[in-house]
Design a protein around this motif. Structure first.
Motif, PDB file in Angstrom:
ATOM      1  N   PHE A  12      28.111 -45.315  35.900  1.00  0.00           N
ATOM      2  CA  PHE A  12      29.258 -45.863  36.614  1.00  0.00           C
ATOM      3  C   PHE A  12      29.506 -47.265  36.107  1.00  0.00           C
ATOM      4  N   GLU A  13      30.689 -47.755  36.409  1.00  0.00           N
ATOM      5  CA  GLU A  13      31.084 -49.120  36.092  1.00  0.00           C
ATOM      6  C   GLU A  13      31.749 -49.687  37.335  1.00  0.00           C
ATOM      7  N   LEU A  14      31.087 -50.664  37.971  1.00  0.00           N
ATOM      8  CA  LEU A  14      31.588 -51.255  39.203  1.00  0.00           C
ATOM      9  C   LEU A  14      31.543 -52.777  39.098  1.00  0.00           C
ATOM     10  N   LYS A  15      32.366 -53.449  39.872  1.00  0.00           N
ATOM     11  CA  LYS A  15      32.343 -54.908  39.956  1.00  0.00           C
ATOM     12  C   LYS A  15      31.335 -55.323  41.023  1.00  0.00           C
ATOM     13  N   ASP A  16      30.595 -56.409  40.719  1.00  0.00           N
ATOM     14  CA  ASP A  16      29.681 -56.931  41.723  1.00  0.00           C
ATOM     15  C   ASP A  16      30.383 -57.971  42.589  1.00  0.00           C
ATOM     16  N   ASN A  17      29.647 -58.557  43.498  1.00  0.00           N
ATOM     17  CA  ASN A  17      30.210 -59.499  44.454  1.00  0.00           C
ATOM     18  C   ASN A  17      30.678 -60.796  43.806  1.00  0.00           C
ATOM     19  N   HIS A  18      30.442 -60.960  42.505  1.00  0.00           N
ATOM     20  CA  HIS A  18      30.937 -62.141  41.782  1.00  0.00           C
ATOM     21  C   HIS A  18      31.974 -61.754  40.734  1.00  0.00           C
ATOM     22  N   GLY A  19      32.416 -60.507  40.755  1.00  0.00           N
ATOM     23  CA  GLY A  19      33.451 -60.047  39.837  1.00  0.00           C
ATOM     24  C   GLY A  19      32.945 -59.606  38.473  1.00  0.00           C
ATOM     25  N   PHE A  42      28.265 -56.145  56.885  1.00  0.00           N
ATOM     26  CA  PHE A  42      28.482 -56.723  58.211  1.00  0.00           C
ATOM     27  C   PHE A  42      28.178 -55.774  59.366  1.00  0.00           C
ATOM     28  N   THR A  43      27.495 -54.661  59.093  1.00  0.00           N
ATOM     29  CA  THR A  43      27.114 -53.757  60.176  1.00  0.00           C
ATOM     30  C   THR A  43      25.614 -53.898  60.420  1.00  0.00           C
ATOM     31  N   SER A  44      25.175 -53.587  61.624  1.00  0.00           N
ATOM     32  CA  SER A  44      23.806 -53.927  62.027  1.00  0.00           C
ATOM     33  C   SER A  44      22.716 -53.205  61.236  1.00  0.00           C
ATOM     34  N   VAL A  45      22.811 -51.892  61.082  1.00  0.00           N
ATOM     35  CA  VAL A  45      21.757 -51.160  60.376  1.00  0.00           C
ATOM     36  C   VAL A  45      21.751 -51.542  58.898  1.00  0.00           C
ATOM     37  N   CYS A  46      22.924 -51.632  58.286  1.00  0.00           N
ATOM     38  CA  CYS A  46      23.010 -52.020  56.873  1.00  0.00           C
ATOM     39  C   CYS A  46      22.423 -53.412  56.665  1.00  0.00           C
ATOM     40  N   THR A  47      22.782 -54.326  57.531  1.00  0.00           N
ATOM     41  CA  THR A  47      22.281 -55.690  57.404  1.00  0.00           C
ATOM     42  C   THR A  47      20.763 -55.717  57.536  1.00  0.00           C
ATOM     43  N   GLY A  48      20.211 -54.960  58.462  1.00  0.00           N
ATOM     44  CA  GLY A  48      18.758 -54.889  58.607  1.00  0.00           C
ATOM     45  C   GLY A  48      18.087 -54.359  57.353  1.00  0.00           C
ATOM     46  N   GLU A  49      18.653 -53.300  56.768  1.00  0.00           N
ATOM     47  CA  GLU A  49      18.071 -52.730  55.550  1.00  0.00           C
ATOM     48  C   GLU A  49      18.156 -53.720  54.383  1.00  0.00           C
ATOM     49  N   LEU A  50      19.304 -54.361  54.222  1.00  0.00           N
ATOM     50  CA  LEU A  50      19.478 -55.291  53.110  1.00  0.00           C
ATOM     51  C   LEU A  50      18.626 -56.547  53.278  1.00  0.00           C
ATOM     52  N   ARG A  51      18.447 -57.000  54.489  1.00  0.00           N
ATOM     53  CA  ARG A  51      17.556 -58.145  54.722  1.00  0.00           C
ATOM     54  C   ARG A  51      16.122 -57.793  54.354  1.00  0.00           C
ATOM     55  N   GLU A  52      15.711 -56.576  54.655  1.00  0.00           N
ATOM     56  CA  GLU A  52      14.354 -56.145  54.311  1.00  0.00           C
ATOM     57  C   GLU A  52      14.176 -56.124  52.791  1.00  0.00           C
ATOM     58  N   SER A  77      34.867 -59.048  50.117  1.00  0.00           N
ATOM     59  CA  SER A  77      34.039 -58.939  51.325  1.00  0.00           C
ATOM     60  C   SER A  77      32.564 -59.051  50.973  1.00  0.00           C
ATOM     61  N   LEU A  78      32.180 -58.410  49.883  1.00  0.00           N
ATOM     62  CA  LEU A  78      30.783 -58.441  49.468  1.00  0.00           C
ATOM     63  C   LEU A  78      30.337 -59.844  49.053  1.00  0.00           C
ATOM     64  N   ARG A  79      31.252 -60.621  48.479  1.00  0.00           N
ATOM     65  CA  ARG A  79      30.899 -61.990  48.104  1.00  0.00           C
ATOM     66  C   ARG A  79      30.542 -62.799  49.349  1.00  0.00           C
ATOM     67  N   VAL A  80      31.371 -62.722  50.373  1.00  0.00           N
ATOM     68  CA  VAL A  80      31.121 -63.454  51.615  1.00  0.00           C
ATOM     69  C   VAL A  80      29.837 -62.952  52.275  1.00  0.00           C
ATOM     70  N   TYR A  81      29.682 -61.643  52.318  1.00  0.00           N
ATOM     71  CA  TYR A  81      28.502 -61.038  52.933  1.00  0.00           C
ATOM     72  C   TYR A  81      27.217 -61.467  52.215  1.00  0.00           C
ATOM     73  N   GLY A  82      27.225 -61.403  50.896  1.00  0.00           N
ATOM     74  CA  GLY A  82      26.054 -61.783  50.116  1.00  0.00           C
ATOM     75  C   GLY A  82      25.669 -63.239  50.328  1.00  0.00           C
ATOM     76  N   GLU A  83      26.669 -64.110  50.387  1.00  0.00           N
ATOM     77  CA  GLU A  83      26.392 -65.531  50.625  1.00  0.00           C
ATOM     78  C   GLU A  83      25.860 -65.747  52.029  1.00  0.00           C
ATOM     79  N   GLN A  84      26.466 -65.084  52.997  1.00  0.00           N
ATOM     80  CA  GLN A  84      26.040 -65.225  54.392  1.00  0.00           C
ATOM     81  C   GLN A  84      24.601 -64.781  54.594  1.00  0.00           C
ATOM     82  N   GLU A  85      24.208 -63.704  53.918  1.00  0.00           N
ATOM     83  CA  GLU A  85      22.881 -63.119  54.112  1.00  0.00           C
ATOM     84  C   GLU A  85      21.845 -63.578  53.080  1.00  0.00           C
ATOM     85  N   GLY A  86      22.264 -64.382  52.108  1.00  0.00           N
ATOM     86  CA  GLY A  86      21.331 -64.840  51.084  1.00  0.00           C
ATOM     87  C   GLY A  86      20.834 -63.713  50.202  1.00  0.00           C
TER      88      GLY A  86
END
Length: 152
Positions: A12-19, A42-52, A77-86
C-alpha cells in the motif's frame, strides 16, 4: 475476511500524519512490520491501545521492526492526534481512496466506514506471519505482538 497467515502482505501507499508517503514495500528486506489497524483517532479504546504501544515503543520501533498504525481518519486529524498523544511512530491515513488498505487486509467494516481492530505481523520478506482481528469494542493484547515478533 482478513488476509491469511502465510500470504504475501498487500503493498500500500498511504500518507502519514506529517504528509510523507509510506509504502509497506519500503520495509521489505530491511525490517519486520507490525501493521496495526484501528477504527478512529480520539476514541477511548483506540487511544488506550496506541498509548500502550507508545509506552513500549522500543519493542516496536527499532533496527529490526517498524510499527505502522492505520486508521480511516484524515492526515490532518492524525497530525493533531499524534501530537496530542505523543505518538512518535507513523499514523497512516487510509482516508482516500477510502479504506483501500483496510479493505486489502480484510478489516474494513463497510457499514461503519472504518477498520476493525486488526493487527498483522509481517516479516522482512513481506509475508504475514501472525494476525489478530477483534471487533470494534474489543482491545487487543500487546503481549501477543511481542510473542509474535519473538518468533521471527
Amino acid at each position: 475476511m482478513a488476509i491469511e497467515i502465510g500470504a504475501e502482505a498487500p503493498d500500500f501507499e498511504l500518507k502519514d500524519n506529517h504528509g510523507r508517503t509510506v509504502r509497506l514495500s519500503d520495509f521489505r528486506g530491511e525490517r519486520n512490520v507490525v501493521l496495526f489497524f484501528y477504527p478512529f483517532a480520539f476514541t477511548s479504546v483506540c487511544t488506550g491501545e496506541l498509548r500502550e504501544l507508545r509506552d513500549h515503543l522500543d519493542t516496536f520501533v527499532n533496527d529490526d521492526t517498524q510499527l505502522l498504525a492505520v486508521s480511516n481518519d484524515s492526515m490532518h486529524s492524525l497530525r493533531v492526534y499524534g501530537e496530542q498523544e505523543g505518538l512518535e511512530f507513523p499514523l497512516l491515513s487510509d482516508f482516500w481512496p477510502h479504506g483501500v488498505a483496510s479493505r486489502a487486509y480484510g478489516v474494513l467494516d463497510e457499514d461503519k466506514g472504518c477498520a476493525v481492530r486488526g493487527t498483522f505481523v509481517i516479516d522482512k520478506a513481506g509475508v504475514v506471519r501472525w494476525s489478530v482481528v477483534n471487533a470494534l469494542p474489543d482491545a487487543r493484547d500487546l503481549d501477543d505482538y511481542v510473542k509474535a515478533l519473538a518468533t521471527l
